[in-house]
Design an enzyme around this catalytic site. Structure first.
Site, PDB file in Angstrom:
ATOM      1  CB  SER A  94      34.160  42.966  47.504  1.00 40.81           C
ATOM      2  OG  SER A  94      35.144  41.285  48.000  1.00 40.81           O
ATOM      3  CB  SER A  95      39.297  44.390  47.895  1.00 39.37           C
ATOM      4  OG  SER A  95      39.332  43.290  47.495  1.00 39.37           O
ATOM      5  N   PRO A 154      29.895  39.523  47.922  1.00 44.09           N
ATOM      6  CG  PRO A 154      29.482  37.463  46.705  1.00 44.09           C
ATOM      7  CD  PRO A 154      28.768  38.726  46.429  1.00 44.09           C
ATOM      8  CG  ASP A 175      39.582  43.949  39.720  1.00 42.38           C
ATOM      9  OD1 ASP A 175      39.524  43.458  38.250  1.00 42.38           O
ATOM     10  OD2 ASP A 175      39.219  43.172  40.638  1.00 42.38           O
ATOM     11  CB  ALA A 204      33.035  47.951  44.964  1.00 40.51           C
ATOM     12  CG  LEU A 250      31.687  37.816  42.085  1.00 36.60           C
ATOM     13  CD1 LEU A 250      30.200  37.695  43.161  1.00 36.60           C
ATOM     14  CD2 LEU A 250      32.012  37.644  40.662  1.00 36.60           C
TER      15      LEU A 250
HETATM   16  C1  MEV Z   1      41.719  40.189  40.000  1.00 40.23           C
HETATM   17  O1  MEV Z   1      39.813  40.055  39.623  1.00 40.23           O
HETATM   18  C2  MEV Z   1      41.984  39.456  39.018  1.00 40.23           C
HETATM   19  C3  MEV Z   1      43.351  39.560  38.131  1.00 40.23           C
HETATM   20  O2  MEV Z   1      43.626  40.134  37.422  1.00 40.23           O
HETATM   21  C4  MEV Z   1      44.380  41.119  39.005  1.00 40.23           C
HETATM   22  C5  MEV Z   1      44.756  41.897  38.524  1.00 40.23           C
HETATM   23  O3  MEV Z   1      43.944  42.525  37.189  1.00 40.23           O
HETATM   24  O4  MEV Z   1      44.751  43.313  39.240  1.00 40.23           O
HETATM   25  C6  MEV Z   1      43.682  38.382  38.823  1.00 40.23           C
END
Ligand code: MEV
Length: 314
Positions: A106-107, A99, A149, A109, A104
């Site tokens: 998505s960007s 989603p 991420d 991935a 989660l």
């Molecule tokens: C976003 O999934 C996680 C944050 O810590 C931003 C990042 O680590 O770049 C909010």
């Protein structure tokens, strides 16, 4: 010529936001993926198709002038086309099980699978080279990314990450994660900017929170070695308190955390917050019951497993 890649989404177990400010975070990749196919074409164009829309542009456009969530794919294709002279243009298609815009990954991935598929049309690249490309692509939509991420999406599994690098957590814990979605879309960039404002206004308090988060992460790493799910759940609950203080929660998310805490070992926001998802730490004894609690309250929910593969090119 075609090249295909897929990459998993992620859950941040501990340390989101603080990781942007130099603290460690613990993340895991999850069994929901983005699939990207890249194909060399004879036209001098970059053409992108996805279930959130299409983008077709000539090469050599100024990236800052492109206003589309598909911009990272354009960036990757344009950059790699410029470095060679054999391929004229690229057609990209994207399919996602993750989603969108709910914490989660998505960007990220998309950036990882995009970098894998597009670079696969040219010379072979290592996972680390693909990761570097993916983080550069992510920066076109979110300049201050910590890189966490994309890193877990590339390498898979559970890891402890900070801006200097990552270490895989080798234990394979027997937990399950119940995800519930507030269905409130958020912009990671905006929420990260709000936390920066909180930090600027409350310097001492933010520094204290950073050292508490750091201690929490160290104890989490010890708990992983013992595989003690109840103790891990207590840390989830403690981490949620820090996220409340820095202002990334809201009434809906607080209500969801309460619902999850009834039956699971502990629940917290995952990712940027402001909306998006929470997770509840569970195992085979309470995962079903936890899902039922959320379903009874009409929250969208599902359980995920850890993905140990990361980026897959085929
Ligand atoms: C976003 O999934 C996680 C944050 O810590 C931003 C990042 O680590 O770049 C909010």
């Amino acid at each position: 010529m075609k090249s295909k890649s897929s990459a998993p989404g992620k859950v941040i177990l501990f340390g989101e936001h603080f990781v942007v400010h130099g603290i460690k975070a613990v993340l895991c990749a999850i069994n929901k993926r983005v699939f990207v196919t890249a194909e060399a074409i004879d036209e001098e164009k970059i053409s992108i198709k996805s279930n959130i829309g299409d983008l077709e542009l000539d090469k050599n456009k100024n990236i800052d002038e492109i206003n589309s969530p598909l911009k990272p794919f354009y960036f990757l294709a344009d950059k790699l086309l410029k470095e060679q002279s054999e391929i004229e243009g690229i057609k990209i298609s994207i399919k996602s099980e993750i989603p969108l815009g709910v914490g989660l990954g998505s960007s990220s991935a998309c950036c990882v699978a995009g970098a894998g598929a597009i670079s696969g049309l040219f010379s072979e690249k290592t996972k680390d080279e693909i990761l570097e490309l993916a983080i550069d692509a992510e920066k076109t939509i979110f300049k201050n990314t910590s890189g966490a991420d994309c890193t877990v999406s590339t390498h898979g599994g559970i890891m402890v990450y900070d801006k200097t690098g990552f270490t895989k957590i080798e234990s394979e814990p027997n937990f399950q994660l119940v995800i519930s979605n507030s269905n409130i879309e958020h912009s990671t960039e905006k929420v990260v900017a709000e936390v920066q404002k909180f930090k600027d206004k409350n310097e001492t308090e933010f520094a204290e929170l950073c050292s508490k988060e750091s201690e929490l992460i160290e104890s989490v790493l010890r708990i992983f070695k013992k595989n003690e799910i109840k103790e891990l759940g207590e840390k989830v609950i403690e981490n949620q308190k820090f996220l409340e203080i820095i202002g990334i929660s809201n009434d809906t998310l607080r209500e969801m955390v309460k619902v999850g805490n009834k039956t699971s070992f502990g629940s917290k926001i995952t990712g940027a917050g402001g909306g998006g998802c929470i997770f509840s730490l569970a195992n085979e004894e309470n995962a079903e019951e936890t899902l039922k609690e959320f379903k009874n309250k009409n929250y969208e929910c599902f359980s995920v497993k850890i993905d140990f593969k990361g980026l897959d090119t085929f």
